[in-house]
Write an enzyme that holds these catalytic residues in place. Structure first.
Site, PDB file in Angstrom:
ATOM      1  N   GLN A 176      45.512  35.315  54.788  1.00  0.00           N
ATOM      2  CA  GLN A 176      45.850  34.208  53.907  1.00  0.00           C
ATOM      3  C   GLN A 176      47.317  34.288  53.521  1.00  0.00           C
ATOM      4  O   GLN A 176      47.797  35.391  53.246  1.00  0.00           O
ATOM      5  CB  GLN A 176      44.988  34.263  52.630  1.00  0.00           C
ATOM      6  N   PRO A 305      48.883  44.566  49.853  1.00  0.00           N
ATOM      7  CA  PRO A 305      49.755  43.766  48.985  1.00  0.00           C
ATOM      8  C   PRO A 305      49.039  42.959  47.893  1.00  0.00           C
ATOM      9  O   PRO A 305      49.698  42.413  47.021  1.00  0.00           O
ATOM     10  CB  PRO A 305      50.449  42.815  49.960  1.00  0.00           C
ATOM     11  N   TYR A 306      47.710  42.880  47.947  1.00  0.00           N
ATOM     12  CA  TYR A 306      46.985  42.120  46.928  1.00  0.00           C
ATOM     13  C   TYR A 306      46.003  43.017  46.188  1.00  0.00           C
ATOM     14  O   TYR A 306      45.743  44.139  46.611  1.00  0.00           O
ATOM     15  CB  TYR A 306      46.220  40.953  47.574  1.00  0.00           C
ATOM     16  N   GLY A 308      42.851  41.983  45.825  1.00  0.00           N
ATOM     17  CA  GLY A 308      41.714  41.884  46.725  1.00  0.00           C
ATOM     18  C   GLY A 308      41.844  40.685  47.625  1.00  0.00           C
ATOM     19  O   GLY A 308      42.627  39.774  47.351  1.00  0.00           O
ATOM     20  N   MET A 309      41.092  40.703  48.704  1.00  0.00           N
ATOM     21  CA  MET A 309      41.056  39.579  49.633  1.00  0.00           C
ATOM     22  C   MET A 309      39.614  39.401  50.089  1.00  0.00           C
ATOM     23  O   MET A 309      38.978  40.359  50.544  1.00  0.00           O
ATOM     24  CB  MET A 309      42.005  39.832  50.821  1.00  0.00           C
ATOM     25  N   GLU A 310      39.158  38.168  49.967  1.00  0.00           N
ATOM     26  CA  GLU A 310      37.738  37.859  50.116  1.00  0.00           C
ATOM     27  C   GLU A 310      37.268  37.752  51.556  1.00  0.00           C
ATOM     28  O   GLU A 310      36.518  36.830  51.898  1.00  0.00           O
ATOM     29  CB  GLU A 310      37.456  36.549  49.370  1.00  0.00           C
ATOM     30  N   HIS A 334      35.439  38.662  41.377  1.00  0.00           N
ATOM     31  CA  HIS A 334      36.282  37.577  41.891  1.00  0.00           C
ATOM     32  C   HIS A 334      36.128  37.434  43.410  1.00  0.00           C
ATOM     33  O   HIS A 334      35.836  36.349  43.914  1.00  0.00           O
ATOM     34  CB  HIS A 334      37.741  37.850  41.511  1.00  0.00           C
ATOM     35  N   GLU A 335      36.316  38.535  44.122  1.00  0.00           N
ATOM     36  CA  GLU A 335      36.236  38.449  45.592  1.00  0.00           C
ATOM     37  C   GLU A 335      34.821  38.080  46.043  1.00  0.00           C
ATOM     38  O   GLU A 335      34.647  37.334  47.002  1.00  0.00           O
ATOM     39  CB  GLU A 335      36.707  39.751  46.237  1.00  0.00           C
ATOM     40  N   GLU A 357      40.718  29.193  44.250  1.00  0.00           N
ATOM     41  CA  GLU A 357      41.025  30.231  43.257  1.00  0.00           C
ATOM     42  C   GLU A 357      40.556  29.894  41.840  1.00  0.00           C
ATOM     43  O   GLU A 357      40.114  30.779  41.108  1.00  0.00           O
ATOM     44  CB  GLU A 357      42.521  30.545  43.264  1.00  0.00           C
ATOM     45  N   TYR A 418      44.688  29.553  39.294  1.00  0.00           N
ATOM     46  CA  TYR A 418      43.613  30.457  38.877  1.00  0.00           C
ATOM     47  C   TYR A 418      43.095  30.126  37.473  1.00  0.00           C
ATOM     48  O   TYR A 418      41.941  29.825  37.277  1.00  0.00           O
ATOM     49  CB  TYR A 418      44.108  31.908  38.870  1.00  0.00           C
TER      50      TYR A 418
HETATM   51  N1  BES Z   1      42.534  35.092  47.964  1.00  0.00           N
HETATM   52  C1  BES Z   1      43.245  35.822  46.982  1.00  0.00           C
HETATM   53  C2  BES Z   1      44.424  36.580  47.522  1.00  0.00           C
HETATM   54  C3  BES Z   1      45.515  35.704  48.107  1.00  0.00           C
HETATM   55  C4  BES Z   1      45.953  34.588  47.431  1.00  0.00           C
HETATM   56  C5  BES Z   1      46.092  36.039  49.308  1.00  0.00           C
HETATM   57  C6  BES Z   1      46.948  33.800  47.988  1.00  0.00           C
HETATM   58  C7  BES Z   1      47.071  35.257  49.860  1.00  0.00           C
HETATM   59  C8  BES Z   1      47.513  34.123  49.199  1.00  0.00           C
HETATM   60  C9  BES Z   1      42.323  36.803  46.266  1.00  0.00           C
HETATM   61  O1  BES Z   1      41.031  36.358  46.106  1.00  0.00           O
HETATM   62  C10 BES Z   1      42.865  36.970  44.876  1.00  0.00           C
HETATM   63  O2  BES Z   1      42.884  36.012  44.163  1.00  0.00           O
HETATM   64  N2  BES Z   1      43.276  38.173  44.530  1.00  0.00           N
HETATM   65  C11 BES Z   1      43.751  38.478  43.209  1.00  0.00           C
HETATM   66  C12 BES Z   1      42.564  38.965  42.419  1.00  0.00           C
HETATM   67  C13 BES Z   1      42.577  38.759  40.944  1.00  0.00           C
HETATM   68  C14 BES Z   1      42.914  37.376  40.505  1.00  0.00           C
HETATM   69  C15 BES Z   1      41.248  39.187  40.342  1.00  0.00           C
HETATM   70  C16 BES Z   1      44.808  39.543  43.351  1.00  0.00           C
HETATM   71  O3  BES Z   1      45.057  39.981  44.478  1.00  0.00           O
HETATM   72  O4  BES Z   1      45.406  39.940  42.375  1.00  0.00           O
HETATM   73 ZN    ZN Z   2      40.973  34.755  44.726  1.00  0.00          ZN
END
Ligand code: BES
Ligand code: ZN
Length: 637
Positions: A176, A305-306, A308-310, A334-335, A357, A418
């Site tokens: 993503q 780098p994040y 989490g990733m779903e 969240h994921e 999100e 978010y």
């Molecule tokens: N899908 C996102 C990570 C993402 C967003 C990757 C945009 C690339 C582009 C993932 O679900 C996410 O929101 N991660 C957050 C978690 C948190 C809000 C609980 C994160 O990585 O901080």
């Molecule tokens: Zn997310």
């Protein structure tokens, strides 16, 4: 509005069997694992037009991807072939794919005949890449022999030193939003769903996991390598194809849940996510069956780098959320919630990422409420609300980027997609009542399962299936919530009691310097609330007194450690510099790394000298996502 899932004609399966005969591997490349693949519809309205893809799915679209790839840890390259099933108009002449840096060796049809192709001009800015146009010549199956570039932005190759075990290298991908085109030649758009399968070869003793279901046991190839096979038989947007490989072990949590991690991390990781099966049960009770079979997670090295990733059936997680007390596992909720919002019903364009999100952040909070109780859920909601207000105060409540739906390119998760997204649903829930709201959201997921969606569709569906009458429509202000900047007046504010005790302690500190005696017994959210609201300017004496009294620099919770380092650097507190340096060397999570470099950068010569020194040492260890963000900061942008 209902768009039924159609089954692909079985003649396609025959066509694919023919295609398989020419595959280089001993077994058919496109297997019969998915005899009747599900094909999802695509949307055609202007609001569903993805400007970040070169694909022309109305003419010819990819419905299935079969990868056969080798992981070369020495060259840090992935290479092999991708075979694509095509659904096209009878007269379609060309298939357009997305590519960013791919090295194409050959393109052939189902019977091994060469097909003409052309790599268009590379657009470097924003990562859109280049169109790879293939002359179909009647083909409905296309095979591409290729290699991903050594610096493929989706992939991060870690040295053994970057892992916990220090012995074996590690690889993970992050697709993503539009990074997967750096390692997979396909139509890389969230509105073009594809089933997929993969055969991956990797050196022993590494294990490979993907966002698909492992088939059987890995095959020993006798040359020090093993072959792993995976299948995702449900159509997914291609940003959800993901891979990780390393020295990892698995531990089961419940009948369909489990966690992978490096052996030395696994016990702590397991203890942190042990509530996951309960979360799946809670999520199903809220919004319907979990449709993906297993829900496993992998805890990656800290360079991820994040948070989490779903990735379907295999959520990718940072190890930095491990606090020892499960206080940061709203992240897991969240994921997991993305298994409905995002993975089942997907934003057709990244300008509608709030549909992924925001809905997920709302759902996350409902899971937290169900598993950990309303007090924790309300505190976490109150932190989100404060985040919205802070962002609106910063950028202005009339800034166009503060609307949920944006026309511009996708930017990573601000307080808007978010938190404003979540507060939109919370507000609707409060106005129509939880029972009606939950029934509505469940039917939204059911009726749009495995399909893309837009803001307009979401709104239309609410009008059709939720809103009772004109009076209710006026009270809801749905259009304002989605399309207007700022925060509508009807927002369902958090309960002021959620942080009453902490807010009193904040005032007592600000007014008279009182340390909160109860701090150690507070919840993590309470501690964060306190730290978030301390005066911006603190002297070195005040900072060391705070650290002394509250144990900030010794916290086991990285969210709190981050807040401590941020406030310390903002106040040029020298004693915190070595710890900040160590943290920036260990952790690659953009949410932590970027703001710390930003703060240093804003502290003039003092901070910029530190930032340069640290970044010279840490840059190579960061994922491209994190690096791109810090590069911009260091360039003074
Ligand atoms: N899908 C996102 C990570 C993402 C967003 C990757 C945009 C690339 C582009 C993932 O679900 C996410 O929101 N991660 C957050 C978690 C948190 C809000 C609980 C994160 O990585 O901080
Ligand atoms: Zn997310």
């Amino acid at each position: 509005m209902r768009r039924p899932i159609t089954k692909m004609a079985s003649s396609l399966a025959i066509l694919l069997a023919t295609a398989a005969c020419t595959a280089a591997t001993s077994e058919p490349l496109i297997s019969t694992a998915i005899p009747e693949p599900m094909v999802s519809p695509i949307l055609s309205g202007p609001e569903a037009l993805d400007t970040l893809t070169y694909a022309e799915p109305q003419v010819a679209r990819v419905t299935h991807v079969a990868l056969d790839l080798d992981l070369d840890f020495d060259a840090k390259r992935v290479g092999g072939s991708a075979e694509l099933r095509i659904l096209a108009d009878p007269g379609a002449e060309r298939l357009v794919l997305d590519s960013n840096g791919l090295d194409i060796a050959r393109v052939t049809d189902g019977s091994g005949r060469d097909l003409g192709y052309e790599m268009g001009e590379l657009v470097e800015a924003g990562g859109k890449g280049a169109p790879l146009t293939i002359m179909l010549n009647g083909a409905r199956s296309v095979r591409i022999d290729y290699r991903a570039p050594a610096d493929a932005e989706a992939l991060q190759w870690l040295t053994p030193e970057q892992t916990s075990g220090k012995v074996h290298p590690f690889l993970f991908s992050q697709g993503q939003a539009i990074l997967n085109r750096t390692w997979i030649p396909t139509q890389d758009s969230p509105g073009i769903r594809q089933t997929w399968e993969a055969r991956i070869t990797a050196p022993k003793p590494l294990d490979v996991v993907m966002s698909g279901v492992l088939q059987g046991v890995p095959e020993d190839l006798g040359d020090g390598r093993r072959a792993f096979r995976f299948v995702m038989d449900k159509p997914v947007p291609p940003y959800l194809i993901a891979i990780a490989a390393g020295d990892i072990d698995f531990r089961a949590i419940g009948p369909r849940t489990g966690v992978w991690a490096e052996p030395s991390v696994l016990p702590r990781a397991y203890a942190e996510v042990a509530d996951t099966e309960d979360m799946v049960v809670a999520a199903e009770a809220l919004y319907g069956e979990y449709r993906w079979g297993r829900y496993d997670m992998i805890i990656l090295p800290p360079a991820f780098p994040y948070g989490g990733m779903e990735n379907p059936v295999m959520t990718f997680l940072t190890p930095t959320f491990i606090a020892g007390d499960r206080s940061n596992n709203g992240l897991v909720a969240h994921e997991l919630a993305h298994s409905w919002s995002g993975n089942l019903v997907t934003n057709a364009v990244w300008g509608d990422s709030w549909l992924n999100e925001g809905v997920t952040t709302y759902f996350e909070n409902r899971i937290v409420e169900a598993v950990y109780g309303p007090k924790r859920a309300e505190q976490e909601a109150a932190l989100m609300y404060a985040n919205i207000l802070e962002t609106l105060a910063e950028v202005g409540a009339d800034a166009p980027g503060t609307a949920l739906h944006t026309d511009g390119e996708y930017e990573l998760g601000s307080a808007i997609a978010y938190d404003k997204g979540a507060f939109f649903l919370r507000t609707v829930e409060r106005i129509v009542g939880r029972e009606r709201f939950d029934a509505w959201l469940r039917q939204w997921f059911d009726n749009h399962a495995f399909q893309p969606a837009t803001s307009e569709m979401f709104l239309e569906d609410m009008m059709e299936n939720l809103v009772a009458d004109d009076a209710e429509a006026r009270a809801l202000t749905l259009r304002e919530w989605i399309f207007e900047p700022g925060l509508p007046a009807n927002v369902a504010k958090p309960d002021p009691a959620a942080f009453a005790e902490v807010d009193t302690a904040v005032s007592a500190y600000a007014d008279a310097g009182y340390m909160p005696a109860a701090y150690a017994g507070w919840t993590a959210a309470e501690q964060m609330r306190f730290l978030d609201n301390l005066p911006a300017e603190l002297s070195a004496d005040q900072l060391s007194a705070l650290d002394q009294a509250l144990g900030l620099s010794k916290t086991g919770n990285n969210e709190i450690l981050f807040l401590w380092l941020e406030m310390a650097l903002e106040n040029r507190f020298e004693p915190a510099v070595p710890q900040a340096e160590a943290f920036l060397g260990d952790v690659g999570r953009a949410k932590f790394v970027r703001p710390l470099f930003q703060v240093l950068w804003e502290e003039g010569e003092w901070g910029q000298a530190i930032a340069r020194r640290v970044y010279a040492r840490t840059r190579d260890g960061y994922h491209s996502v994190t690096r791109a963000g810090v590069d911009r900061i260091m360039a003074g942008d």
